[in-house]
Design a protein around this motif. Sequence first.
Motif, PDB file in Angstrom:
ATOM      1  N   TYR A  12      48.325  50.446  44.356  1.00 18.00           N
ATOM      2  CA  TYR A  12      49.488  50.460  43.963  1.00 18.00           C
ATOM      3  C   TYR A  12      49.616  49.315  42.449  1.00 18.00           C
ATOM      4  N   TYR A  13      48.577  48.932  42.379  1.00 16.87           N
ATOM      5  CA  TYR A  13      48.712  47.651  41.207  1.00 16.87           C
ATOM      6  C   TYR A  13      48.959  47.993  39.797  1.00 16.87           C
ATOM      7  N   ASP A  14      48.775  49.277  39.461  1.00 16.47           N
ATOM      8  CA  ASP A  14      48.911  49.819  38.248  1.00 16.47           C
ATOM      9  C   ASP A  14      50.376  50.356  38.029  1.00 16.47           C
ATOM     10  N   LEU A  44      35.654  38.127  26.898  1.00 17.44           N
ATOM     11  CA  LEU A  44      35.199  37.860  28.538  1.00 17.44           C
ATOM     12  C   LEU A  44      36.621  37.959  29.056  1.00 17.44           C
ATOM     13  N   GLU A  45      36.892  38.762  30.065  1.00 15.93           N
ATOM     14  CA  GLU A  45      37.938  38.477  30.881  1.00 15.93           C
ATOM     15  C   GLU A  45      37.945  38.219  32.476  1.00 15.93           C
ATOM     16  N   PRO A  46      37.913  36.759  32.795  1.00 17.00           N
ATOM     17  CA  PRO A  46      37.853  36.564  34.046  1.00 17.00           C
ATOM     18  C   PRO A  46      39.170  37.207  35.139  1.00 17.00           C
ATOM     19  N   GLY A  47      38.823  37.846  36.332  1.00 17.91           N
ATOM     20  CA  GLY A  47      40.003  38.392  36.931  1.00 17.91           C
ATOM     21  C   GLY A  47      40.419  39.488  36.232  1.00 17.91           C
ATOM     22  N   ILE A  48      39.495  40.762  35.673  1.00 25.27           N
ATOM     23  CA  ILE A  48      39.934  41.983  34.797  1.00 25.27           C
ATOM     24  C   ILE A  48      40.565  42.727  35.634  1.00 25.27           C
ATOM     25  N   GLY A  51      41.940  46.565  34.909  1.00 27.52           N
ATOM     26  CA  GLY A  51      41.998  46.955  33.286  1.00 27.52           C
ATOM     27  C   GLY A  51      43.271  47.134  32.562  1.00 27.52           C
ATOM     28  N   ARG A  52      44.237  46.634  33.136  1.00 24.83           N
ATOM     29  CA  ARG A  52      45.291  46.802  32.370  1.00 24.83           C
ATOM     30  C   ARG A  52      45.792  46.066  30.973  1.00 24.83           C
ATOM     31  N   ILE A  53      44.933  44.886  30.996  1.00 26.75           N
ATOM     32  CA  ILE A  53      44.702  44.366  29.519  1.00 26.75           C
ATOM     33  C   ILE A  53      43.642  44.610  28.841  1.00 26.75           C
ATOM     34  N   VAL A  67      34.810  40.120  35.098  1.00 28.97           N
ATOM     35  CA  VAL A  67      34.449  39.589  36.332  1.00 28.97           C
ATOM     36  C   VAL A  67      35.520  39.693  37.273  1.00 28.97           C
ATOM     37  N   ASP A  68      35.258  40.032  38.456  1.00 34.13           N
ATOM     38  CA  ASP A  68      36.348  40.047  39.524  1.00 34.13           C
ATOM     39  C   ASP A  68      35.805  40.223  40.867  1.00 34.13           C
ATOM     40  N   LEU A  69      36.475  39.569  41.868  1.00 33.28           N
ATOM     41  CA  LEU A  69      35.956  39.622  43.290  1.00 33.28           C
ATOM     42  C   LEU A  69      36.204  41.050  43.848  1.00 33.28           C
ATOM     43  N   GLY A  93      32.192  39.165  41.025  1.00 31.52           N
ATOM     44  CA  GLY A  93      31.913  37.558  41.220  1.00 31.52           C
ATOM     45  C   GLY A  93      32.896  36.902  41.072  1.00 31.52           C
ATOM     46  N   ASP A  94      32.736  35.501  41.510  1.00 35.36           N
ATOM     47  CA  ASP A  94      33.710  34.616  41.493  1.00 35.36           C
ATOM     48  C   ASP A  94      33.935  33.748  39.856  1.00 35.36           C
ATOM     49  N   VAL A  95      35.138  33.766  39.673  1.00 34.08           N
ATOM     50  CA  VAL A  95      35.465  33.228  38.216  1.00 34.08           C
ATOM     51  C   VAL A  95      35.398  31.675  38.031  1.00 34.08           C
TER      52      VAL A  95
HETATM   53  C1  LIG Z   1      46.982  40.020  39.430  1.00 32.31           C
HETATM   54  S1  LIG Z   1      45.211  40.648  39.141  1.00 32.31           S
HETATM   55  C2  LIG Z   1      45.251  40.443  37.410  1.00 32.31           C
HETATM   56  C3  LIG Z   1      44.204  41.514  36.719  1.00 32.31           C
HETATM   57  C4  LIG Z   1      44.543  41.799  35.209  1.00 32.31           C
HETATM   58  N1  LIG Z   1      43.992  40.415  34.671  1.00 32.31           N
HETATM   59  C5  LIG Z   1      45.770  41.976  34.899  1.00 32.31           C
HETATM   60  O1  LIG Z   1      46.504  41.242  34.171  1.00 32.31           O
HETATM   61  O2  LIG Z   1      46.217  43.172  35.002  1.00 32.31           O
HETATM   62  C6  LIG Z   1      44.138  39.256  39.395  1.00 32.31           C
HETATM   63  C7  LIG Z   1      42.858  39.655  39.563  1.00 32.31           C
HETATM   64  O3  LIG Z   1      41.871  38.630  39.757  1.00 32.31           O
HETATM   65  C8  LIG Z   1      40.889  38.800  40.819  1.00 32.31           C
HETATM   66  N2  LIG Z   1      40.565  37.421  41.541  1.00 32.31           N
HETATM   67  C9  LIG Z   1      41.398  36.512  42.268  1.00 32.31           C
HETATM   68  N3  LIG Z   1      40.486  35.372  42.607  1.00 32.31           N
HETATM   69  C10 LIG Z   1      39.308  35.820  41.914  1.00 32.31           C
HETATM   70  C11 LIG Z   1      38.179  34.955  41.914  1.00 32.31           C
HETATM   71  N4  LIG Z   1      37.960  33.722  42.284  1.00 32.31           N
HETATM   72  N5  LIG Z   1      37.058  35.224  41.091  1.00 32.31           N
HETATM   73  C12 LIG Z   1      37.029  36.724  40.681  1.00 32.31           C
HETATM   74  N6  LIG Z   1      38.292  37.534  40.609  1.00 32.31           N
HETATM   75  C13 LIG Z   1      39.449  36.901  41.373  1.00 32.31           C
HETATM   76  C14 LIG Z   1      41.555  39.691  41.809  1.00 32.31           C
HETATM   77  O4  LIG Z   1      40.619  40.344  42.645  1.00 32.31           O
HETATM   78  C15 LIG Z   1      42.447  40.641  40.945  1.00 32.31           C
HETATM   79  O5  LIG Z   1      41.821  41.791  40.547  1.00 32.31           O
END
Ligand SMILES: C[S@@+](CC[C@H](N)C(=O)[O-])C[C@H]1O[C@@H](n2cnc3c(N)ncnc32)[C@H](O)[C@@H]1O
Length: 271
Positions: A12-14, A44-48, A51-53, A67-69, A93-95
């Motif tokens: 449901y995220y998108d 680089l996008e931590p927490g990608i 792919g909305r962005i 990178v994303d969990l 991975g972990d950001v």
């Molecule tokens: C609210 S979403 C945002 C996604 C994207 N940046 C956007 O704006 O649409 C946050 C993302 O961060 C990831 N996330 C949360 N904690 C994390 C961590 N410690 N390491 C990597 N990813 C993480 C989640 O799995 C999720 O996909």
Amino acid sequence: MPGISFDRAVEYYDETRGYPPGIDEQLRDSIIAHLGLGRDARLLEPGIGTGRIALPFIRAGYTYVGVDLSRGMMRKLRHKLTDRAQPVCLVCGDVMHLPFADASFDAAVLVHVLHLVDDWRQVLRETRRALREGGCMVLASDERGGEGDALPRARVHAAWSAILDELRVPPEQRRDGAPHGLDDRFPPFLEELGAEVRRTTLVAYRHVARTAREVAHQYQARLYSSCWALPDAVHTEAARRLQRWIDEECADPDTAHEAPARIDAYVARWP
Ligand SMILES: C[S@@+](CC[C@H](N)C(=O)[O-])C[C@H]1O[C@@H](n2cnc3c(N)ncnc32)[C@H](O)[C@@H]1O
């Protein structure tokens, strides 16, 4: 767990967080302009996430690493690219511990991730480490529903918070200490890391904001990550009380407002 995986939000995220048509491309172009990025920039996008962005950057041919969990969120991103054969590097991975050498990227884009991690300062330190000298970072946040306490989103949020107060929900189950949007603590911390920081609006647009009933449904269906740490029994009771509030106290629960929305950001640049 070093953060909150969005595995449960994949489907449901998108639908719940997406932008109106064309806004994602405007956002890309605004980030490029604000950061002064060339076509060969490595991003680089931590927490990608899904792919909305990222997608408009990837489709335009930028080198973009995410990178994303959540493997599920990234799988969704990949599915959107299958017919296009665009290269993208996605790392599970972990950001807080980025699996990249120092100075690997020209720029980093962080959107709605710092409120989810165990230690947002560590994420900013790590992201800074992965940037080259002269690199830059954008921390962006959706400001939807317009300004003011009278709008549905703000009213429902206030009602939900009051219900959690009544139920004496402890701070850790409400994630009270997590940063909110463009938190005031970000600029001084980035400055400690040596950056020059300024706040800006990346994109402004108008949209039809959700009605109060629709916003309430998002809390009741646990679509917001802020609801995920609540014990089931507490959430069930809070959802019941929110329904009572919608039925008995909320004015205009079904009126849809056209409202201004913005994507605001801190832009941090290292000399
Ligand atoms: C609210 S979403 C945002 C996604 C994207 N940046 C956007 O704006 O649409 C946050 C993302 O961060 C990831 N996330 C949360 N904690 C994390 C961590 N410690 N390491 C990597 N990813 C993480 C989640 O799995 C999720 O996909």
